[in-house]
Motif scaffolding. Structure first.
Motif, PDB file in Angstrom:
ATOM      1  N   TYR A  82       0.807  -1.223   0.000  1.00 10.22           N
ATOM      2  CA  TYR A  82       0.000   0.000   0.000  1.00 10.22           C
ATOM      3  C   TYR A  82       0.840   1.273   0.000  1.00 10.22           C
ATOM      4  CZ  TYR A  82      -3.555   3.418   0.362  1.00 10.22           C
ATOM      5  OH  TYR A  82      -4.324   4.509   0.091  1.00 10.22           O
ATOM      6  N   PRO A  83       1.624   1.531   1.031  1.00 11.03           N
ATOM      7  CA  PRO A  83       2.364   2.796   1.009  1.00 11.03           C
ATOM      8  C   PRO A  83       3.316   2.915  -0.174  1.00 11.03           C
ATOM      9  CG  PRO A  83       2.359   1.857   3.196  1.00 11.03           C
ATOM     10  CD  PRO A  83       1.804   0.808   2.270  1.00 11.03           C
ATOM     11  N   GLU A  84       4.041   1.843  -0.482  1.00  9.76           N
ATOM     12  CA  GLU A  84       5.048   1.936  -1.539  1.00  9.76           C
ATOM     13  C   GLU A  84       4.441   1.938  -2.943  1.00  9.76           C
ATOM     14  OE1 GLU A  84       8.032   2.686  -0.801  1.00  9.76           O
ATOM     15  OE2 GLU A  84       8.015   2.214   1.326  1.00  9.76           O
ATOM     16  N   ARG A  85       3.241   1.389  -3.096  1.00  6.05           N
ATOM     17  CA  ARG A  85       2.648   1.281  -4.430  1.00  6.05           C
ATOM     18  C   ARG A  85       1.531   2.305  -4.687  1.00  6.05           C
ATOM     19  NH1 ARG A  85       6.743  -0.862  -5.584  1.00  6.05           N
ATOM     20  NH2 ARG A  85       7.162  -3.040  -5.319  1.00  6.05           N
ATOM     21  N   VAL A  86       0.886   2.815  -3.645  1.00  4.16           N
ATOM     22  CA  VAL A  86      -0.240   3.736  -3.834  1.00  4.16           C
ATOM     23  C   VAL A  86       0.018   5.092  -3.179  1.00  4.16           C
ATOM     24  CG1 VAL A  86      -2.705   4.107  -3.416  1.00  4.16           C
ATOM     25  CG2 VAL A  86      -1.879   1.821  -3.999  1.00  4.16           C
ATOM     26  N   HIS A  87       0.338   5.074  -1.893  1.00  8.29           N
ATOM     27  CA  HIS A  87       0.472   6.315  -1.126  1.00  8.29           C
ATOM     28  C   HIS A  87       1.624   7.185  -1.641  1.00  8.29           C
ATOM     29  CE1 HIS A  87       0.281   8.768   2.573  1.00  8.29           C
ATOM     30  NE2 HIS A  87       1.592   8.684   2.576  1.00  8.29           N
ATOM     31  N   HIS A  88       2.818   6.645  -1.690  1.00  9.08           N
ATOM     32  CA  HIS A  88       3.971   7.432  -2.123  1.00  9.08           C
ATOM     33  C   HIS A  88       3.886   7.908  -3.567  1.00  9.08           C
ATOM     34  CE1 HIS A  88       6.577   5.477   1.242  1.00  9.08           C
ATOM     35  NE2 HIS A  88       5.752   6.402   1.701  1.00  9.08           N
ATOM     36  N   PRO A  89       3.462   7.063  -4.509  1.00 12.22           N
ATOM     37  CA  PRO A  89       3.362   7.566  -5.882  1.00 12.22           C
ATOM     38  C   PRO A  89       2.434   8.770  -6.023  1.00 12.22           C
ATOM     39  CG  PRO A  89       3.316   5.174  -5.894  1.00 12.22           C
ATOM     40  CD  PRO A  89       3.245   5.609  -4.449  1.00 12.22           C
ATOM     41  N   LYS A  90       1.365   8.817  -5.237  1.00 11.02           N
ATOM     42  CA  LYS A  90       0.466   9.982  -5.325  1.00 11.02           C
ATOM     43  C   LYS A  90       1.147  11.239  -4.820  1.00 11.02           C
ATOM     44  CE  LYS A  90      -3.989   7.858  -5.496  1.00 11.02           C
ATOM     45  NZ  LYS A  90      -5.346   7.871  -5.037  1.00 11.02           N
ATOM     46  N   GLU A  91       1.924  11.102  -3.759  1.00  8.68           N
ATOM     47  CA  GLU A  91       2.674  12.264  -3.276  1.00  8.68           C
ATOM     48  C   GLU A  91       3.676  12.714  -4.333  1.00  8.68           C
ATOM     49  OE1 GLU A  91       2.535  11.253   1.503  1.00  8.68           O
ATOM     50  OE2 GLU A  91       4.221  10.517   0.304  1.00  8.68           O
ATOM     51  N   ASP A  92       4.404  11.747  -4.910  1.00  9.47           N
ATOM     52  CA  ASP A  92       5.415  12.074  -5.921  1.00  9.47           C
ATOM     53  C   ASP A  92       4.805  12.692  -7.180  1.00  9.47           C
ATOM     54  OD1 ASP A  92       7.438  11.059  -4.269  1.00  9.47           O
ATOM     55  OD2 ASP A  92       7.432   9.084  -5.229  1.00  9.47           O
ATOM     56  N   ARG A  93       3.646  12.163  -7.612  1.00  7.32           N
ATOM     57  CA  ARG A  93       3.039  12.623  -8.873  1.00  7.32           C
ATOM     58  C   ARG A  93       2.206  13.886  -8.723  1.00  7.32           C
ATOM     59  NH1 ARG A  93       0.390   7.579  -9.767  1.00  7.32           N
ATOM     60  NH2 ARG A  93      -1.407   8.774 -10.393  1.00  7.32           N
ATOM     61  N   PHE A  94       1.571  14.071  -7.564  1.00  7.49           N
ATOM     62  CA  PHE A  94       0.617  15.173  -7.437  1.00  7.49           C
ATOM     63  C   PHE A  94       1.034  16.222  -6.406  1.00  7.49           C
ATOM     64  CE2 PHE A  94      -1.938  11.414  -8.698  1.00  7.49           C
ATOM     65  CZ  PHE A  94      -2.303  11.849  -9.963  1.00  7.49           C
ATOM     66  N   LEU A  95       1.253  15.816  -5.184  1.00  5.81           N
ATOM     67  CA  LEU A  95       1.495  16.790  -4.112  1.00  5.81           C
ATOM     68  C   LEU A  95       2.809  17.546  -4.294  1.00  5.81           C
ATOM     69  CD1 LEU A  95       0.658  18.025  -1.377  1.00  5.81           C
ATOM     70  CD2 LEU A  95       1.857  16.126  -0.257  1.00  5.81           C
ATOM     71  N   PHE A  96       3.900  16.828  -4.469  1.00  7.60           N
ATOM     72  CA  PHE A  96       5.200  17.495  -4.526  1.00  7.60           C
ATOM     73  C   PHE A  96       5.316  18.443  -5.722  1.00  7.60           C
ATOM     74  CE2 PHE A  96       7.247  13.638  -2.150  1.00  7.60           C
ATOM     75  CZ  PHE A  96       6.586  14.001  -0.989  1.00  7.60           C
ATOM     76  N   PRO A  97       4.921  18.026  -6.943  1.00 10.86           N
ATOM     77  CA  PRO A  97       5.010  18.968  -8.068  1.00 10.86           C
ATOM     78  C   PRO A  97       4.150  20.219  -7.865  1.00 10.86           C
ATOM     79  CG  PRO A  97       4.726  16.735  -8.890  1.00 10.86           C
ATOM     80  CD  PRO A  97       4.513  16.686  -7.403  1.00 10.86           C
ATOM     81  N   MET A  98       2.991  20.043  -7.247  1.00 13.47           N
ATOM     82  CA  MET A  98       2.116  21.193  -7.047  1.00 13.47           C
ATOM     83  C   MET A  98       2.733  22.190  -6.068  1.00 13.47           C
ATOM     84  SD  MET A  98      -1.960  21.087  -6.667  1.00 13.47           S
ATOM     85  CE  MET A  98      -2.126  20.320  -8.264  1.00 13.47           C
ATOM     86  N   ILE A  99       3.354  21.690  -5.011  1.00 13.76           N
ATOM     87  CA  ILE A  99       4.033  22.582  -4.066  1.00 13.76           C
ATOM     88  C   ILE A  99       5.194  23.282  -4.764  1.00 13.76           C
ATOM     89  CG2 ILE A  99       5.428  22.675  -1.950  1.00 13.76           C
ATOM     90  CD1 ILE A  99       3.686  20.354  -0.882  1.00 13.76           C
ATOM     91  N   ARG A 100       5.958  22.534  -5.565  1.00  8.04           N
ATOM     92  CA  ARG A 100       7.100  23.129  -6.272  1.00  8.04           C
ATOM     93  C   ARG A 100       6.670  24.255  -7.215  1.00  8.04           C
ATOM     94  NH1 ARG A 100      10.044  17.456  -6.926  1.00  8.04           N
ATOM     95  NH2 ARG A 100      11.898  17.864  -5.669  1.00  8.04           N
ATOM     96  N   LYS A 101       5.453  24.130  -7.779  1.00  7.53           N
ATOM     97  CA  LYS A 101       4.957  25.203  -8.662  1.00  7.53           C
ATOM     98  C   LYS A 101       4.734  26.503  -7.894  1.00  7.53           C
ATOM     99  CE  LYS A 101       1.202  23.711 -10.484  1.00  7.53           C
ATOM    100  NZ  LYS A 101       0.014  23.312 -11.272  1.00  7.53           N
ATOM    101  N   ARG A 102       4.418  26.390  -6.607  1.00  8.93           N
ATOM    102  CA  ARG A 102       4.028  27.562  -5.814  1.00  8.93           C
ATOM    103  C   ARG A 102       5.146  28.157  -4.977  1.00  8.93           C
ATOM    104  NH1 ARG A 102      -0.034  28.751  -8.824  1.00  8.93           N
ATOM    105  NH2 ARG A 102      -1.718  27.219  -8.804  1.00  8.93           N
ATOM    106  N   THR A 103       6.148  27.336  -4.608  1.00 11.56           N
ATOM    107  CA  THR A 103       7.215  27.838  -3.744  1.00 11.56           C
ATOM    108  C   THR A 103       8.442  26.939  -3.836  1.00 11.56           C
ATOM    109  OG1 THR A 103       7.791  28.469  -1.463  1.00 11.56           O
ATOM    110  CG2 THR A 103       6.402  26.527  -1.711  1.00 11.56           C
ATOM    111  N   GLY A 104       9.600  27.533  -3.542  1.00  7.68           N
ATOM    112  CA  GLY A 104      10.838  26.755  -3.441  1.00  7.68           C
ATOM    113  C   GLY A 104      11.169  26.425  -1.996  1.00  7.68           C
TER     114      GLY A 104
END
Length: 198
Positions: free
Chosen positions: A56-78
């Motif tokens: 679960y965490p390695e196959r579902v939870h982390h990929p969502k953070e990597d694909r969605f959350l982190f890029p979105m934060i990077r768009k808004r701030t460094g």
């Protein structure tokens, strides 16, 4: 300190962390009981716990953070760049650490007591690693996200994270993961689950 949020993505991440913390804590309690001279449990429960951590965490939870959350934060701030780089590296490392832990459990099962201490030590180190990982996500990344992301950003994130809720959550549950968690609860001794006493 737990963040309060009306955003589904934040609540899903925190709930996933709660469930994983419970599984890790259960694993450590079983290991402590073995170390204290309790009867050896059915190792199937430790295998089920590691399978949950892996699948679960390695196959579902982390990929969502990597694909969605982190890029979105990077768009808004460094401001979060350093923490995101560290978390991405931990996501990559986590999968290997779980496989190493599975290997150590196999060795313990085959070699007996002589291989218990290395397995127990590795399990403790993994739990510490993952607790620090979750703390960094919650205290740094989610806190920054709540400051910098727009309502449109949150709508997109909430939709992405809600698409596949934690399998323990209900309506869109993945049957295999539900069965796996049920197996953990039924095999693990109290207070972790409802299985036989150690």
């Amino acid at each position: 300190m737990r963040l309060r949020s009306s955003h589904a993505a934040v609540n899903i991440i925190q709930h996933d962390h709660d469930v994983l913390s419970a599984v890790l804590q259960g694993m450590l309690q079983i290991i402590r009981a073995i170390s204290d001279g309790g009867k050896k449990p059915d190792l199937k429960v430790l295998r089920a716990m590691l399978l949950y951590i892996h699948d679960y965490p390695e196959r579902v939870h982390h990929p969502k953070e990597d694909r969605f959350l982190f890029p979105m934060i990077r768009k808004r701030t460094g401001e979060a760049d350093e923490a995101i780089i560290e978390l991405e590296a931990q996501h990559a490392l986590g999968d290997r650490l779980v496989l190493d832990l599975e290997h150590a459990l196999n060795r313990y099962e085959l070699e007996g007591a002589a291989a218990f201490e290395p397995f127990a030590l590795m399990a403790g180190q993994y739990a510490d690693f993952y607790k620090a990982h979750m703390r960094l996500e919650e205290q740094k990344i989610l806190a920054i996200a709540l400051e910098v992301l727009s309502e449109d950003d949150w709508r997109e994130l909430d939709a992405a994270f809600s698409e596949e809720k934690n399998p323990l959550e209900g309506s869109r549950a993945d049957t295999t993961m539900q069965q796996l968690f049920s197996m953990i609860v039924n095999l693990a001794p109290p207070p972790v689950g409802v299985g036989p006493e150690m």
